[in-house]
Design a protein around this motif. Structure first.
Motif, PDB file in Angstrom:
ATOM      1  N   ALA A   1       3.187   5.920  -3.181  1.00 32.96           N
ATOM      2  CA  ALA A   1       4.379   6.478  -3.528  1.00 32.96           C
ATOM      3  C   ALA A   1       4.344   6.533  -5.062  1.00 32.96           C
ATOM      4  O   ALA A   1       4.725   7.714  -5.533  1.00 32.96           O
ATOM      5  N   ILE A   2       4.083   5.451  -5.752  1.00 31.09           N
ATOM      6  CA  ILE A   2       3.808   5.592  -7.039  1.00 31.09           C
ATOM      7  C   ILE A   2       2.864   6.472  -7.671  1.00 31.09           C
ATOM      8  O   ILE A   2       3.089   7.384  -8.417  1.00 31.09           O
TER       9      ILE A   2
ATOM     10  N   VAL B   1      10.293  10.608  -5.292  1.00 28.14           N
ATOM     11  CA  VAL B   1       9.317  11.067  -3.624  1.00 28.14           C
ATOM     12  C   VAL B   1      10.304  11.786  -2.792  1.00 28.14           C
ATOM     13  O   VAL B   1      11.392  11.265  -2.624  1.00 28.14           O
ATOM     14  N   LYS B   2       9.896  12.871  -2.381  1.00 30.29           N
ATOM     15  CA  LYS B   2      10.832  13.835  -1.907  1.00 30.29           C
ATOM     16  C   LYS B   2      10.777  13.268  -0.226  1.00 30.29           C
ATOM     17  O   LYS B   2       9.800  12.783   0.268  1.00 30.29           O
ATOM     18  N   TRP B   3      12.018  13.202   0.351  1.00 29.38           N
ATOM     19  CA  TRP B   3      12.303  12.559   1.535  1.00 29.38           C
ATOM     20  C   TRP B   3      11.427  13.201   2.426  1.00 29.38           C
ATOM     21  O   TRP B   3      10.884  12.550   3.628  1.00 29.38           O
ATOM     22  N   LYS B   4      11.003  14.797   2.636  1.00 26.89           N
ATOM     23  CA  LYS B   4      10.253  15.296   3.708  1.00 26.89           C
ATOM     24  C   LYS B   4       8.809  14.815   3.346  1.00 26.89           C
ATOM     25  O   LYS B   4       7.962  14.707   4.509  1.00 26.89           O
TER      26      LYS B   4
ATOM     27  N   GLY C   1       0.865  -1.387   0.110  1.00 27.80           N
ATOM     28  CA  GLY C   1       0.148   0.007  -0.053  1.00 27.80           C
ATOM     29  C   GLY C   1       0.821   1.367  -0.092  1.00 27.80           C
ATOM     30  O   GLY C   1       0.526   2.141  -0.772  1.00 27.80           O
ATOM     31  N   GLY C   2       1.817   1.153   0.815  1.00 31.04           N
ATOM     32  CA  GLY C   2       2.930   2.332   0.772  1.00 31.04           C
ATOM     33  C   GLY C   2       3.401   2.585  -0.493  1.00 31.04           C
ATOM     34  O   GLY C   2       3.644   3.710  -1.010  1.00 31.04           O
ATOM     35  N   PHE C   3       3.829   1.610  -1.312  1.00 37.04           N
ATOM     36  CA  PHE C   3       4.513   1.687  -2.533  1.00 37.04           C
ATOM     37  C   PHE C   3       3.507   2.295  -3.483  1.00 37.04           C
ATOM     38  O   PHE C   3       3.807   3.058  -4.476  1.00 37.04           O
TER      39      PHE C   3
END
Length: 436
Positions: A70-71, A273-276, A65-67
């Motif tokens: 992020a996509i 994907v931005k680190w923040k 789900g996180g992936f």
């Protein structure tokens, strides 16, 4: 009454009355355990002990789900949406809209079928592909119950029939357990024996196209915040690279966890994907798939309680004792028992070892041919995979179709797939047992 039957019926009835599936599974397990001779403390201990068996699955779905989220943040799914919108005519009735619906449904069916055999990723594609397409489905007024039926067919029928990917695993488990139960099985015979039952699923799919042919309106709720989506070319390319990495690593390692982590690493390192924003995106994605994870945890606990009562074997033996040499009745009872067991456990792969020890000797004693026995056991195991609230073949479609909160797991996925697939599977599995 057998505690397995009681537990499964309670779980299904509570689910139909819109009680949360996790609570329904826990309640069914507790009542089933008490009915099966366990005390409350033993039931809770067995249930808790069974939770560990699904920990890897739950973590896999959470990371998946996180992936997926992020996509989505890279803008890749929206590029796909824009491309599909350019290919289909969403404004207007008649032939154009019909062809647009056909294009959409065929593409989803093809991907679902490929996920079992060609690219064995199972439900991993659903949370990535389906949520961005909900906008188009809304425009076309496609009934999501039809899409649920299409996805469940693609997640179930191919592994039953085709000996590749997950189908290879299913066929190997079937052959090994039948061999251990006294019937030598040639792996090449399994696809032939399963052809008629899978034909029943195809009939069910055709009926689903009729059942859900009418337009159905949904609110146009955005799944991803459009203002935060980047359409930079590099982000799109890195999104594609992340998907490729996730798929390749998953296939090589046979681990959804490692595959999802690999895809996330590509997105993070590339800057797509931005680190923040990474922590929030991952958290949002885990929330999206948390439902599946908790259901799978509860389903494993439910299965352990049912096994601990000893009534699964009793149920199988009860069916064997009831037939009194009647082949037609024996075939029907075997299929019904398979349905009950799989509806509770949620996995056809886990059902095979439970039922073969009794079903194979019984089938041989009654004079069923080896091909008919394969069809009986294979169909009895697969029954319930479609329609079970605890099966990933229903949980997967719901995870994508309910991304905007407009698709009910029980009434929009489980009930439609149960009616359109389990009933034809029983009928065609019975026919296969009688004529092979």
């Amino acid at each position: 009454m057998n505690s397995v039957i009681i537990a499964v019926l309670i779980m299904l009835l509570l689910s139909l009355f819109r009680v949360n599936v996790v609570l329904a599974l826990i309640t069914g397990a507790v009542i089933g355990g008490l009915t099966g001779g366990l005390n409350l403390t033993e039931t809770i201990e067995v249930f808790s002990g069974g939770l560990g068996g699904s920990a890897e699955v739950a973590l896999s779905y959470a990371l998946l789900g996180g992936f997926a989220v992020a996509i989505s943040s890279t803008g890749l799914p929206n590029v796909l949406v824009d491309w599909v919108l350019g290919k289909v005519a969403v404004n207007g009735e008649g032939r154009g809209k019909t062809l647009s619906k056909a294009f959409m449904i065929f593409a989803i069916l093809l991907m679902a079928c490929m996920s079992q055999n060609v690219i064995p990723i199972h439900i991993a594609f659903i949370p990535i592909l389906i949520p961005p397409l909900l906008k188009i489905m809304n425009e076309l007024q496609i009934d999501r119950r039809l899409i649920a039926a299409v996805l469940t067919f693609g997640l179930t029928a191919p592994y039953m029939l085709i000996p590749a990917g997950f189908g290879q695993i299913f066929h190997e488990i079937l052959a090994e357990n039948m061999n251990n139960s006294g019937l030598a099985v040639n792996m090449n015979d399994i696809p032939i024996a399963m052809l008629i039952p899978v034909g029943g699923m195809a009939v069910g799919l055709a009926i689903a196209f009729i059942s859900y042919r009418k337009n159905r309106s949904y609110s146009d709720i955005s799944v991803v915040d459009q203002e935060k989506i980047s359409y930079r070319k590099n982000d799109i390319l890195f999104g594609l690279a992340a998907i490729a990495a996730a798929l390749i690593v998953q296939i090589v390692t046979d681990s959804m966890i490692i595959g999802a982590v690999s895809g996330l690493i590509v997105l993070y390192i590339s800057g797509a994907v931005k680190w923040k924003e990474a922590d929030q995106l991952l958290t949002d994605g885990m929330k999206m798939m948390a439902f599946i994870g908790f259901v799978m945890l509860a389903a494993f606990g439910f299965a352990e309680v049912m096994k601990a009562t000893g009534d699964v074997e009793s149920l199988v033996q009860l069916a064997a004792d009831a037939v009194a040499g009647n082949k037609a009745m024996a075939a029907l009872l075997m299929l019904v028992v398979g349905l009950l067991v799989t509806m509770g456990i949620g996995s056809s792969f886990s059902t095979i070892p439970i039922i073969t020890t009794i079903f194979v000797p019984l089938a041989l004693e009654l004079g069923f041919s080896p091909m008919a026995t394969i069809a009986l056991v294979g169909t009895a195991a697969a029954l319930g995979d479609a329609g079970s609230p605890a099966s990933d073949s229903t949980l997967g479609p719901t995870s994508g179709l309910n991304a905007d909160g407009q698709h009910n797991h029980i009434w929009d996925t489980c009930v439609p797939t149960f009616l359109h697939y389990n009933i034809p599977l029983i009928a065609f599995g019975w026919i296969a047992a009688m004529i092979l």
